[in-house]
Enzyme design. Structure first.
Site, PDB file in Angstrom:
ATOM      1  N   ILE A 123       6.756   1.666   3.301  1.00 59.97           N
ATOM      2  CA  ILE A 123       5.657   0.934   2.421  1.00 59.97           C
ATOM      3  C   ILE A 123       5.825  -0.362   3.172  1.00 59.97           C
ATOM      4  CG2 ILE A 123       4.660  -0.058   0.950  1.00 59.97           C
ATOM      5  CD1 ILE A 123       4.731   3.143   1.389  1.00 59.97           C
ATOM      6  N   SER A 124       5.128  -0.959   4.231  1.00 54.44           N
ATOM      7  CA  SER A 124       5.091  -2.090   5.152  1.00 54.44           C
ATOM      8  C   SER A 124       5.120  -3.254   3.514  1.00 54.44           C
ATOM      9  CB  SER A 124       3.986  -2.512   5.827  1.00 54.44           C
ATOM     10  OG  SER A 124       3.889  -1.350   6.605  1.00 54.44           O
TER      11      SER A 124
ATOM     12  N   GLU B 138      -2.457   3.199   9.128  1.00 58.72           N
ATOM     13  CA  GLU B 138      -3.917   3.946   9.064  1.00 58.72           C
ATOM     14  C   GLU B 138      -4.458   4.776   9.234  1.00 58.72           C
ATOM     15  OE1 GLU B 138      -3.057   1.468   6.624  1.00 58.72           O
ATOM     16  OE2 GLU B 138      -2.543   0.116   7.567  1.00 58.72           O
TER      17      GLU B 138
ATOM     18  N   HIS C 160       6.355  -6.460  34.460  1.00 53.04           N
ATOM     19  CA  HIS C 160       7.248  -7.201  34.753  1.00 53.04           C
ATOM     20  C   HIS C 160       8.940  -6.380  35.312  1.00 53.04           C
ATOM     21  CE1 HIS C 160       4.480  -9.925  31.923  1.00 53.04           C
ATOM     22  NE2 HIS C 160       5.804 -10.124  31.798  1.00 53.04           N
ATOM     23  N   GLY C 161       8.588  -5.089  35.149  1.00 54.68           N
ATOM     24  CA  GLY C 161       9.862  -4.173  36.086  1.00 54.68           C
ATOM     25  C   GLY C 161      10.717  -4.442  34.733  1.00 54.68           C
TER      26      GLY C 161
ATOM     27  N   ASP D 295     -10.130   1.921   5.465  1.00 56.55           N
ATOM     28  CA  ASP D 295     -11.087   1.370   5.612  1.00 56.55           C
ATOM     29  C   ASP D 295     -10.878   0.066   6.568  1.00 56.55           C
ATOM     30  OD1 ASP D 295     -13.725   1.143   7.494  1.00 56.55           O
ATOM     31  OD2 ASP D 295     -14.696   0.956   5.434  1.00 56.55           O
TER      32      ASP D 295
ATOM     33  N   ARG E  90       6.132 -14.139  40.420  1.00 53.51           N
ATOM     34  CA  ARG E  90       6.753 -13.732  40.234  1.00 53.51           C
ATOM     35  C   ARG E  90       6.368 -13.306  41.773  1.00 53.51           C
ATOM     36  NH1 ARG E  90      11.803 -11.653  40.224  1.00 53.51           N
ATOM     37  NH2 ARG E  90      12.209  -9.856  40.428  1.00 53.51           N
TER      38      ARG E  90
ATOM     39  N   LEU F 287       0.577   5.029   0.302  1.00 58.53           N
ATOM     40  CA  LEU F 287       0.213   6.078   0.519  1.00 58.53           C
ATOM     41  C   LEU F 287       1.551   7.129   0.964  1.00 58.53           C
ATOM     42  CD1 LEU F 287      -2.061   7.923   0.207  1.00 58.53           C
ATOM     43  CD2 LEU F 287      -2.951   6.494   2.647  1.00 58.53           C
TER      44      LEU F 287
ATOM     45  N   PHE G  10       0.927  -1.031  -0.128  1.00 58.84           N
ATOM     46  CA  PHE G  10      -0.064   0.363  -0.462  1.00 58.84           C
ATOM     47  C   PHE G  10       1.188   0.894   0.334  1.00 58.84           C
ATOM     48  CE2 PHE G  10      -2.375   3.220   2.854  1.00 58.84           C
ATOM     49  CZ  PHE G  10      -3.780   2.825   1.391  1.00 58.84           C
TER      50      PHE G  10
END
Ligand SMILES: Cc1cc2nc3c(=O)[nH]c(=O)nc-3n(C[C@H](O)[C@H](O)[C@H](O)COP(=O)(O)OP(=O)(O)OC[C@H]3O[C@@H](n4cnc5c(N)ncnc54)[C@H](O)[C@@H]3O)c2cc1C
Length: 403
Positions: A172-173, A375, A350-351, A251, A279, A124, A122
């Protein structure tokens, strides 16, 4: 709206969860570390039919219903936001073609997108144009009588029309591996969408690394330098590129991001329920400390609220209800925001372990932040949602006036 999943959807969820556990969970952290998604893994996802989930059955896809698709996005997002982004951008290209493509474009591309032979990307965002994407600077010029050689398929088909594209698309992924891109450019100063193949003359990509999150999403910059594409590769009409074609794709993208954010949130809840049980500090497991319980309670509540918005969006999508677009924006906005807050608290719980790549929550934390930006950033969603609120208010006032 029914909040309870049907037996069929529960079964689908079980299958997706098992697939993700077997194929995505084992390598998600390593893919993030090396900033790469192996092609074998993409093939495994394609072989399962998940890249063709949204392609109608008549074109060789699964024609999956919106809720099943949402559940798949949640399960993938739970383990790897990077891989979720593959499903997202690929499905955005599918959506643009299904909704606005010509019969020729559908026949040519949908079967290949369904099998994963073609991976969609995609295009854009540009270096200088992000949220204001309608004003993309990429320029397309229509030319006639292309005579230099036989490179365009339009020429093969006997029409001499073709477009020349010049511009850059950034962030762009899966731009490193995708073979078909939907690109927004300006044709006679009108936003117009085009399909651009990786093999097109004048097209090249450069890998982008060093992102904070989505590290294995194989981002790239797309370069179009006098890039030649066939005349039949315009999608929709000139001037409709952003409002209709890209709009339909976004969308779809928001729907995936909403459900994927829910996946991250649920992943954090699951990790924290387990960790706080094991823990111990001050002689008791940390789940006994009330300040930890407060964080857990907020995490669970926000995840549940995000789930309801996602389910609502899926239900409206299944009905083809026009309010779907706004409700999907709200789901994306809320779920991504919740994921950031929840992932931050998960690291806190989780520290020091939460800051280490030995635990998944640090990756969830980095990935969650990206969900607020892509998006359409959350500020863009806020603008859209508030406008919608005012429109509804004015309409209700007008209706009251008529009574
Ligand atoms: C990991 C990752 C993957 C991506 N993948 C893709 C992809 O596959 N394809 C693609 O096309 N793009 C992709 N993008 C780009 C993404 O869509 C953009 O980053 C996003 O649209 C925002 O644009 P921008 O980064 O240029 O920010 P800008 O538009 O410059 O905005 C900067 C800040 O200003 C805010 N802002 C802007 N305008 C307004 C306004 N009017 N009112 C209030 N606030 C405003 C924004 O919300 C943001 O906080 C990806 C980005 C990332 C990080």
């Amino acid at each position: 709206m029914d909040m309870e999943l049907s037996a069929q959807h529960k079964e689908a969820q079980k299958i997706f969860r098992e697939f993700v556990k077997q194929n995505i969970t084992p390598t998600a952290a390593e893919c993030d570390r090396v900033q790469e998604t192996p092609m074998d893994l993409i093939k495994t996802i394609a072989d399962e039919g998940y890249l063709g989930a949204l392609v109608p059955e008549q074109y060789g896809g699964k024609g999956m219903d919106p809720l099943s698709w949402g559940l798949l996005c949640e399960e993938v997002g739970h383990e790897s936001a990077s891989l979720l982004s593959l499903l997202t951008v690929h499905s955005m290209v599918i959506q643009a073609i299904v909704k606005w493509g010509t019969e020729g474009q559908k026949n040519k591309w949908l079967p290949r997108l369904a099998t994963g032979e073609t991976i969609g990307g995609f295009g854009l965002t540009e270096i200088k144009t992000g949220s204001d994407a309608r004003n993309a600077k990429t320029v397309a010029t229509l030319k006639e009588d292309y005579t230099s050689d036989e490179k365009t398929s339009s020429k093969d088909e006997g029409t001499a029309q073709f477009y020349v594209l010049n511009g850059r698309k950034r962030w762009i992924s899966f731009g490193q591996v995708a073979s078909l891109f939907i690109i927004l450019g300006q044709l006679d100063e009108k936003p117009t969408a085009f399909l651009v193949e990786r093999e097109s003359e004048g097209f090249s990509t450069e890998a982008i690394s060093g992102m904070m999150g989505f590290k294995s999403a194989m981002l790239a910059e797309l370069r179009m330098d006098d890039c030649i594409i066939p005349g039949e590769n315009m999608v929709g009409r000139p001037g409709f590129g952003f409002s209709h074609v890209i709009g339909a794709a976004l969308d779809q993208g928001r729907f995936c991001i909403a459900w994927g954010s829910l996946g991250i949130a649920q992943g954090c809840v699951d990790a924290c329920l387990s960790y706080t049980n094991e823990r111990e500090q001050f002689g008791v497991s940390i789940k006994e400390h009330q300040l930890i319980q407060e964080m857990i309670a907020d995490m669970i509540t926000q995840t549940s609220a995000a789930r309801m918005l996602c389910l609502n969006a899926a239900s409206l999508k299944a009905k083809g209800d026009p309010s779907l677009i706004m409700e999907t924006s709200m789901a994306k906005y809320f779920a991504s925001r919740a994921a950031v807050k929840i992932a931050g608290d998960a690291v806190q719980i989780h520290g020091a372990n939460g800051c280490s790549d030995q635990y998944p929550v640090e990756r969830y934390f980095r990935d969650a932040k990206i969900m607020e930006i892509i998006e359409g950033s959350n500020q863009m969603q806020q603008i859209i949602i508030s406008r919608y609120g005012y429109q509804k208010y004015q309409m209700s006032k007008m209706q009251e006036g008529k009574k």
